[in-house]
Design a protein around this motif. Structure first.
Motif, short mmCIF file in Angstrom:
data_model
loop_
_atom_site.label_atom_id
_atom_site.label_comp_id
_atom_site.label_asym_id
_atom_site.label_seq_id
_atom_site.Cartn_x
_atom_site.Cartn_y
_atom_site.Cartn_z
N GLY A 28 -26.67 -52.81 -51.55
CA GLY A 28 -27.50 -54.00 -51.70
C GLY A 28 -26.67 -55.26 -51.84
O GLY A 28 -25.45 -55.26 -51.63
N LYS A 29 -27.33 -56.33 -52.20
CA LYS A 29 -26.71 -57.66 -52.17
C LYS A 29 -25.70 -57.89 -53.28
O LYS A 29 -25.03 -58.91 -53.30
CB LYS A 29 -27.80 -58.73 -52.23
CG LYS A 29 -28.55 -58.89 -50.93
CD LYS A 29 -29.29 -60.23 -50.90
CE LYS A 29 -29.55 -60.65 -49.47
NZ LYS A 29 -30.15 -62.01 -49.43
N GLU A 30 -25.63 -56.96 -54.23
CA GLU A 30 -24.60 -57.11 -55.27
C GLU A 30 -23.20 -56.87 -54.71
O GLU A 30 -22.21 -57.25 -55.33
CB GLU A 30 -24.90 -56.18 -56.44
CG GLU A 30 -26.15 -56.62 -57.18
CD GLU A 30 -26.39 -55.85 -58.46
OE1 GLU A 30 -25.59 -54.97 -58.80
OE2 GLU A 30 -27.40 -56.14 -59.12
N LEU A 31 -23.15 -56.22 -53.55
CA LEU A 31 -21.86 -56.03 -52.88
C LEU A 31 -21.56 -57.30 -52.08
O LEU A 31 -22.26 -57.61 -51.11
CB LEU A 31 -21.93 -54.83 -51.94
CG LEU A 31 -20.60 -54.36 -51.34
CD1 LEU A 31 -19.69 -53.79 -52.42
CD2 LEU A 31 -20.82 -53.31 -50.25
N LEU A 32 -20.55 -58.03 -52.52
CA LEU A 32 -20.22 -59.27 -51.84
C LEU A 32 -19.34 -58.96 -50.62
O LEU A 32 -18.23 -58.47 -50.76
CB LEU A 32 -19.53 -60.25 -52.78
CG LEU A 32 -19.56 -61.69 -52.25
CD1 LEU A 32 -19.58 -62.67 -53.39
CD2 LEU A 32 -18.39 -61.98 -51.34
N ILE A 33 -19.89 -59.26 -49.45
CA ILE A 33 -19.26 -58.89 -48.18
C ILE A 33 -18.75 -60.14 -47.48
O ILE A 33 -19.40 -61.19 -47.54
CB ILE A 33 -20.31 -58.15 -47.31
CG1 ILE A 33 -20.52 -56.74 -47.88
CG2 ILE A 33 -19.91 -58.13 -45.86
CD1 ILE A 33 -21.64 -55.98 -47.21
N PHE A 34 -17.60 -60.04 -46.85
CA PHE A 34 -17.10 -61.18 -46.09
C PHE A 34 -16.17 -60.69 -45.00
O PHE A 34 -15.83 -59.51 -44.94
CB PHE A 34 -16.38 -62.18 -47.00
CG PHE A 34 -15.29 -61.56 -47.83
CD1 PHE A 34 -15.54 -61.12 -49.11
CD2 PHE A 34 -14.00 -61.42 -47.31
CE1 PHE A 34 -14.53 -60.53 -49.87
CE2 PHE A 34 -12.99 -60.84 -48.06
CZ PHE A 34 -13.26 -60.39 -49.35
N ILE B 127 -27.74 -61.15 -58.99
CA ILE B 127 -28.68 -62.20 -58.55
C ILE B 127 -28.82 -63.26 -59.62
O ILE B 127 -28.89 -64.44 -59.33
CB ILE B 127 -30.06 -61.61 -58.14
CG1 ILE B 127 -30.92 -62.69 -57.53
CG2 ILE B 127 -30.77 -60.93 -59.32
CD1 ILE B 127 -32.08 -62.18 -56.71
N ARG B 128 -28.81 -62.83 -60.89
CA ARG B 128 -28.96 -63.80 -61.97
C ARG B 128 -27.99 -63.47 -63.10
O ARG B 128 -28.36 -62.83 -64.08
CB ARG B 128 -30.41 -63.77 -62.49
CG ARG B 128 -30.74 -65.01 -63.28
CD ARG B 128 -32.10 -64.96 -63.93
NE ARG B 128 -32.10 -65.89 -65.07
CZ ARG B 128 -32.87 -65.77 -66.12
NH1 ARG B 128 -33.72 -64.76 -66.23
NH2 ARG B 128 -32.79 -66.64 -67.10
N PHE C 270 -15.78 -67.62 -48.34
CA PHE C 270 -17.00 -66.84 -48.10
C PHE C 270 -18.15 -67.46 -48.89
O PHE C 270 -17.95 -68.36 -49.71
CB PHE C 270 -16.81 -65.37 -48.48
CG PHE C 270 -16.34 -65.17 -49.90
CD1 PHE C 270 -14.98 -65.04 -50.16
CD2 PHE C 270 -17.23 -65.11 -50.97
CE1 PHE C 270 -14.53 -64.87 -51.46
CE2 PHE C 270 -16.79 -64.93 -52.26
CZ PHE C 270 -15.44 -64.81 -52.52
N GLU C 271 -19.35 -66.96 -48.63
CA GLU C 271 -20.53 -67.43 -49.36
C GLU C 271 -21.09 -66.29 -50.19
O GLU C 271 -21.05 -65.14 -49.78
CB GLU C 271 -21.59 -67.93 -48.37
CG GLU C 271 -21.16 -69.21 -47.69
CD GLU C 271 -22.18 -69.71 -46.67
OE1 GLU C 271 -23.13 -68.96 -46.38
OE2 GLU C 271 -22.00 -70.83 -46.19
N ASP C 272 -21.61 -66.64 -51.38
CA ASP C 272 -22.23 -65.60 -52.19
C ASP C 272 -23.68 -65.41 -51.74
O ASP C 272 -24.12 -66.00 -50.75
CB ASP C 272 -22.11 -65.93 -53.69
CG ASP C 272 -23.01 -67.08 -54.12
OD1 ASP C 272 -23.75 -67.63 -53.27
OD2 ASP C 272 -22.96 -67.45 -55.31
N ARG C 273 -24.44 -64.58 -52.44
CA ARG C 273 -25.81 -64.25 -52.00
C ARG C 273 -26.73 -65.46 -52.00
O ARG C 273 -27.80 -65.42 -51.38
CB ARG C 273 -26.37 -63.12 -52.87
CG ARG C 273 -26.58 -63.49 -54.31
CD ARG C 273 -26.87 -62.27 -55.15
NE ARG C 273 -28.15 -61.68 -54.84
CZ ARG C 273 -28.55 -60.49 -55.29
NH1 ARG C 273 -27.76 -59.78 -56.07
NH2 ARG C 273 -29.72 -60.01 -54.97
N HIS C 274 -26.33 -66.51 -52.73
CA HIS C 274 -27.14 -67.72 -52.75
C HIS C 274 -26.57 -68.79 -51.81
O HIS C 274 -26.85 -69.97 -51.96
CB HIS C 274 -27.23 -68.27 -54.17
CG HIS C 274 -27.84 -67.32 -55.14
ND1 HIS C 274 -29.11 -66.86 -55.03
CD2 HIS C 274 -27.32 -66.72 -56.26
CE1 HIS C 274 -29.37 -66.01 -56.04
NE2 HIS C 274 -28.30 -65.91 -56.78
#
Lengths: 423, 423
Positions: free
Chosen positions: A90-96, A143-144, B96-100
């Motif tokens: 999910g989005k908690e994995l920071l991908i670049f 996310i928060r 890079f950009e984070d989820r936000h």
């Protein structure tokens, strides 16, 4: 250390954006500062606590025979695709992507890397059992992010991974990590419970959490007042198909020993039997007498930075933090109250400071040109467990004062006595 | 530690993809493994060396009065835009950009973060001078990472930053860091030179590099055989408008003391006066008696992971690494040659192992079921400086053998003598 040489970044005001006690106190005491949402600078006092926690964890991991390694924070996407978690996490994995458009992520955990490492390095069953650990910076794109370093995006973990030939051997590795964790949390001087993380009632637990007890904890724990039995109250309710977890208070403990008590806890450690999930998905096999087998894995985490916050949630009062001696940035505060700058008084401070340092104590000498009130407030806010006060009046009587953090009592002593008093 | 409990990941073959000696030996000795281009796992022996380097650096930084902090690896883009480096730094800055969709980078250095920290925390001139340091993981997206951890993308640095009220005060901070670096490199047991990094001939240097001497070094250094004078040969040639740097060999040293010698060096440290570049661009001011002023800054780096490789470039032979005692993963190898598993021989090993450990020595007991040849090769490859050999023949004569790494001589001693021999 003298406060005049230290970034003592204490604040009087309550930070408006901090919801929890530990977040507030870590800001007010000058342990951390926010850089971006969920990302923090650790200031000198904070780093000192962090290093003490780290050192205790490292010492006990070494004692258990686990081997320290260091895996990277930047991890190649291929390994996460192999395990299937590239999509799942999910989005908690920071991908670049790097400059060559290759996919990477910031590691929130290291199962993929360690499994890859072991499939390259572990060939024979004779190399097992083995446990590797690291103390390392991780990133989870929450996310928060909130509660300061309690749920930050960048954080420091001790993570360990065990590899075994059989489930029985894995039970031994698990037990050895569990024992190490017990020694760690005892050494940290914290009140904690080991909590079953699944509802499987009797027999070998597959997953346990270490919770520091604190009123502000996210989880409600139910535990026996007579035995080690402890469980997440929600799980116990589930298995009892009851309604309100609070109704558990005072009921018989499911292990037949004592009555249940309820308290809230903060999860700071997790030990977990992974089984063959990663060894199978990533094809880690070792040669054994019975042919190639997939090792049984376990993983064992401790939130190093989280422990700092949890310790504060558990131990504070309206004046500030109350550190245990084991993780306090300094064991002793030496408060000099010397508005006229009397030379002999300063000399006495210096003598006591030097003697204590020679005895191996970590002393913070508050030598600032500040009022007694400011100094007391600061030393209590930052939570140093022992305080020596050398003021004009007592000095004239050849006395110094001694006070324990969290107690009101002030003892008057001759200077030599105070040296023996400090622990 | 017994080798039977250690991931001793030695390799016989020369790794095909390694160009430099240190890269080859770090792979062969099992110190590191590549995860992706320029990204490495540190294996147990490697981590031990890394931690020793770290501890020496931390000890001397503390002695200098610098305060340890910890800044994040993930840094917000805004700060880099403020300093102007978001555009200037080029593709080595991994963005890079984070989820936000907020912009971040992986920190290759921390001038922006520390300047931002200080503009929030340092208000009065009374708080200066101050020096902060951290030991932390950095990332630089090198276009062509090579030479193993010598030029990797993810690496560990000690970086320090000084803040002063005047140029003169900055000179003092610079000197205090320079002195700490001298103590660090002396403690590491390495042959090094402090090299002027600019061609400004006489007077206060604004930038100096610490180079570990090694034939494979990237830079050609010219230094006096009689004084501390040392400079990058290219710079000296520039200022002398000469042609071939090699012609400098044997010429008079520009400081008038001795003759020039030429050797190659590997840059492992850099101390640098930044002046007001960041304090002005990021508007860090402090109140002083003469109004608000921009502090003078200095920055001071040491490549922790790079030092490990540089030490190997300097100290190795055809058998492998030769560690100095100070940073060797273990100070002593205890080689048990016991093909028949004689109990008394093992008991003697155990006695010596235990006694040495009690004396505070770090001993690696090679208790594996391997030939004497394999054991010698491995212990020499991984570079342990002292070796005790307990074999069948000498054991029968109540003798053990002692050998220093890098020397051929083997000394025969009675067991008690060897305990005094070990340093």
């Amino acid at each position: 250390m003298k406060t005049s040489n230290l970034l003592l970044a204490t604040q009087r005001e309550n930070p408006s954006d901090a919801e929890t006690i530990s977040h507030k106190l870590m800001l007010k005491a000058g342990l951390i500062r926010q850089v971006a949402s969920g990302i923090y600078n650790w200031l000198p006092l904070g780093v000192k606590v962090l290093r003490k926690v780290e050192n205790i964890v490292r010492r006990e991991m070494e004692k258990s025979g686990a081997q320290e390694i260091l895996m990277p924070m930047v991890q190649p996407g291929e390994l996460w695709k192999e395990s299937g978690r590239w999509q799942q996490y999910g989005k908690e994995l920071l991908i670049f992507e790097d400059r060559h458009d290759r996919e990477f992520c910031l590691g929130p955990t290291h199962e993929e890397i360690i499994t890859d490492l072991c499939r390259n390095e572990i060939r024979s069953h004779k190399q097992l059992p083995v446990i590797f650990y690291q103390i390392q910076t991780k990133f989870r794109d929450e996310i928060r992010p909130r509660f300061g370093v309690m749920r930050s995006r960048e954080f420091i973990m001790k993570d360990a991974y065990s590899f075994d030939l059989s489930e029985q051997q894995m039970d031994d590795s698990y037990q050895s990590m569990r024992d190490a964790y017990v020694r760690i949390f005892n050494s940290l001087g914290l009140d904690y419970r080991i909590v079953k993380a699944d509802s499987g009632a009797i027999g070998g637990a597959d997953s346990e959490e270490f919770h520091v007890l604190a009123d502000s904890g996210e989880d409600l724990l139910a535990f026996s007042d007579k035995s080690d039995y402890a469980i997440n109250a929600e799980l116990l309710i589930e298995s009892k198909s009851d309604q309100d977890p609070r109704s558990l208070e005072g009921q018989d403990s499911p292990d037949g020993k004592g009555k249940l008590k309820l308290k809230r806890g903060i999860e700071v450690g997790h030990i977990f039997k992974l089984g063959r999930k990663y060894s199978e998905s990533m094809k880690l096999t070792v040669q054994s007498e019975n042919g190639n087998i997939y090792p049984e894995m376990g993983c064992y985490g401790i939130g190093i930075s989280r422990i700092v916050a949890a310790a504060i949630e558990q131990n504070h009062d309206d004046k500030g933090i109350i550190w245990s001696k084991e993780i306090s940035p300094y064991t002793t505060a030496l408060v000099e109250i010397n508005p006229k700058g009397e030379k002999n008084l300063k000399n006495l401070c210096n003598q006591i400071y030097t003697s204590l340092k020679e005895q191996g104590h970590e002393v913070l000498w508050d030598d600032r040109d500040q009022s007694a009130g400011v100094k007391f407030s600061d030393m209590e806010l930052i939570g140093i467990p022992q305080m020596i006060i050398i003021g004009e009046k007592s000095f004239r009587e050849n006395k110094v004062e001694f006070k324990m953090r969290g107690e009101d009592k002030i003892v008057s002593l001759i200077p030599d006595e105070v040296l023996n008093k400090i622990q």
